[in-house]
Design a protein around this motif. Structure first.
Motif, PDB file in Angstrom:
ATOM      1  N   THR A 105       0.827  -1.208   0.000  1.00  0.00           N
ATOM      2  CA  THR A 105       0.000   0.000   0.000  1.00  0.00           C
ATOM      3  C   THR A 105       0.860   1.257   0.000  1.00  0.00           C
ATOM      4  O   THR A 105       1.955   1.285   0.559  1.00  0.00           O
ATOM      5  CB  THR A 105      -0.920   0.050   1.240  1.00  0.00           C
ATOM      6  OG1 THR A 105      -0.123  -0.139   2.411  1.00  0.00           O
ATOM      7  CG2 THR A 105      -1.996  -1.011   1.186  1.00  0.00           C
ATOM      8  N   SER A 112      -3.866   3.401  -0.918  1.00  0.00           N
ATOM      9  CA  SER A 112      -4.117   2.833  -2.241  1.00  0.00           C
ATOM     10  C   SER A 112      -3.085   1.747  -2.549  1.00  0.00           C
ATOM     11  O   SER A 112      -2.000   1.714  -1.968  1.00  0.00           O
ATOM     12  CB  SER A 112      -4.080   3.923  -3.313  1.00  0.00           C
ATOM     13  OG  SER A 112      -2.785   4.492  -3.390  1.00  0.00           O
ATOM     14  N   VAL A 113      -3.450   0.860  -3.470  1.00  0.00           N
ATOM     15  CA  VAL A 113      -2.585  -0.258  -3.843  1.00  0.00           C
ATOM     16  C   VAL A 113      -2.307  -0.183  -5.338  1.00  0.00           C
ATOM     17  O   VAL A 113      -3.238  -0.204  -6.145  1.00  0.00           O
ATOM     18  CB  VAL A 113      -3.256  -1.611  -3.514  1.00  0.00           C
ATOM     19  CG1 VAL A 113      -2.358  -2.776  -3.900  1.00  0.00           C
ATOM     20  CG2 VAL A 113      -3.631  -1.690  -2.039  1.00  0.00           C
ATOM     21  N   SER A 129      -1.444  -1.368  -9.085  1.00  0.00           N
ATOM     22  CA  SER A 129      -1.888  -2.594  -9.760  1.00  0.00           C
ATOM     23  C   SER A 129      -0.715  -3.470 -10.203  1.00  0.00           C
ATOM     24  O   SER A 129      -0.874  -4.676 -10.373  1.00  0.00           O
ATOM     25  CB  SER A 129      -2.766  -2.242 -10.971  1.00  0.00           C
ATOM     26  OG  SER A 129      -2.021  -1.451 -11.887  1.00  0.00           O
ATOM     27  N   GLN A 134       4.049  -2.917  -6.121  1.00  0.00           N
ATOM     28  CA  GLN A 134       3.658  -3.410  -4.807  1.00  0.00           C
ATOM     29  C   GLN A 134       4.877  -3.911  -4.026  1.00  0.00           C
ATOM     30  O   GLN A 134       4.990  -3.676  -2.824  1.00  0.00           O
ATOM     31  CB  GLN A 134       2.621  -4.535  -4.930  1.00  0.00           C
ATOM     32  CG  GLN A 134       1.250  -4.041  -5.329  1.00  0.00           C
ATOM     33  CD  GLN A 134       0.180  -5.111  -5.197  1.00  0.00           C
ATOM     34  OE1 GLN A 134       0.281  -6.026  -4.376  1.00  0.00           O
ATOM     35  NE2 GLN A 134      -0.866  -4.995  -6.008  1.00  0.00           N
ATOM     36  N   PRO A 146      -8.502  -8.376  -2.698  1.00  0.00           N
ATOM     37  CA  PRO A 146      -8.377  -8.862  -4.073  1.00  0.00           C
ATOM     38  C   PRO A 146      -7.282  -8.167  -4.892  1.00  0.00           C
ATOM     39  O   PRO A 146      -6.705  -8.771  -5.794  1.00  0.00           O
ATOM     40  CB  PRO A 146      -9.756  -8.626  -4.685  1.00  0.00           C
ATOM     41  CG  PRO A 146     -10.502  -7.780  -3.727  1.00  0.00           C
ATOM     42  CD  PRO A 146      -9.825  -7.853  -2.404  1.00  0.00           C
ATOM     43  N   GLU A 147      -6.956  -6.916  -4.554  1.00  0.00           N
ATOM     44  CA  GLU A 147      -5.946  -6.191  -5.336  1.00  0.00           C
ATOM     45  C   GLU A 147      -4.509  -6.511  -4.914  1.00  0.00           C
ATOM     46  O   GLU A 147      -3.552  -6.130  -5.586  1.00  0.00           O
ATOM     47  CB  GLU A 147      -6.201  -4.675  -5.276  1.00  0.00           C
ATOM     48  CG  GLU A 147      -6.119  -4.059  -3.896  1.00  0.00           C
ATOM     49  CD  GLU A 147      -7.437  -4.045  -3.121  1.00  0.00           C
ATOM     50  OE1 GLU A 147      -7.580  -3.141  -2.291  1.00  0.00           O
ATOM     51  OE2 GLU A 147      -8.300  -4.915  -3.320  1.00  0.00           O
ATOM     52  N   LEU A 148      -4.325  -7.225  -3.806  1.00  0.00           N
ATOM     53  CA  LEU A 148      -2.974  -7.545  -3.335  1.00  0.00           C
ATOM     54  C   LEU A 148      -2.361  -8.686  -4.132  1.00  0.00           C
ATOM     55  O   LEU A 148      -3.012  -9.698  -4.384  1.00  0.00           O
ATOM     56  CB  LEU A 148      -3.007  -7.919  -1.855  1.00  0.00           C
ATOM     57  CG  LEU A 148      -3.432  -6.822  -0.894  1.00  0.00           C
ATOM     58  CD1 LEU A 148      -3.446  -7.353   0.534  1.00  0.00           C
ATOM     59  CD2 LEU A 148      -2.525  -5.611  -1.007  1.00  0.00           C
ATOM     60  N   LYS A 149      -1.082  -8.495  -4.483  1.00  0.00           N
ATOM     61  CA  LYS A 149      -0.347  -9.509  -5.234  1.00  0.00           C
ATOM     62  C   LYS A 149       0.830 -10.071  -4.463  1.00  0.00           C
ATOM     63  O   LYS A 149       1.393 -11.091  -4.849  1.00  0.00           O
ATOM     64  CB  LYS A 149       0.145  -8.910  -6.559  1.00  0.00           C
ATOM     65  CG  LYS A 149      -0.991  -8.474  -7.453  1.00  0.00           C
ATOM     66  CD  LYS A 149      -0.511  -7.873  -8.736  1.00  0.00           C
ATOM     67  CE  LYS A 149      -1.726  -7.465  -9.556  1.00  0.00           C
ATOM     68  NZ  LYS A 149      -1.376  -7.129 -10.923  1.00  0.00           N
TER      69      LYS A 149
END
Length: 130
Positions: free
Chosen positions: A40, A45-46, A48, A53, A117-120
């Motif tokens: 983050t 915000s994260v 894409s 990341q 869901p947006e975390l990789k």
């Protein structure tokens, strides 16, 4: 003075990456375990992109170490979870910048999802203070 030691026994295969097979913590050391750090930005915000990341995650890892007066030398184990293939050249450049060659023990796992869901990527640190 006792200190944290790292080694790779000669009678074993060499590590396949930048980590140590064994990290030994002397008796009486203080133990610190972080929650998984994620990529983050300061505003929550994260990004894409996975490498963005990873950059933020390493920045957040450094901040959490500093908050407890710890450094890379205190890190004894790192757990990395990722939802897509890691660009190891990129991650290793940040890894080497943080740890030099005193690599902690490490586990890496590829999984289908993280907590949002947006975390990789998510990276957890285990640390000891001697």
């Amino acid at each position: 003075m006792q200190k944290i030691t790292r080694k790779n026994p000669e009678f074993m295969p060499k590590p396949v990456g930048n980590y140590s097979h064994i990290t030994r913590v002397p008796k009486g050391a203080g133990l610190f375990v972080t929650s998984g750090q994620i990529g983050t930005n300061m505003d929550g915000s994260v990004p894409s992109n996975l490498n963005d990341q990873i950059t933020n995650t390493f920045s957040n890892m450094k901040k959490i170490l500093e908050s407890e007066g710890l450094t890379d030398e205190n890190v004894i184990k790192v757990n990395i979870w990722a939802t897509e293939e890691i660009d190891w050249d990129y991650l290793d450049s940040l890894w080497d910048e943080l740890f030099g060659t005193a690599y902690p023990s490490m586990t890496v796992a590829y999984i289908t999802a993280l907590g949002l869901p947006e975390l990789k990527v998510e990276i957890e640190l285990w640390c000891a203070e001697v």
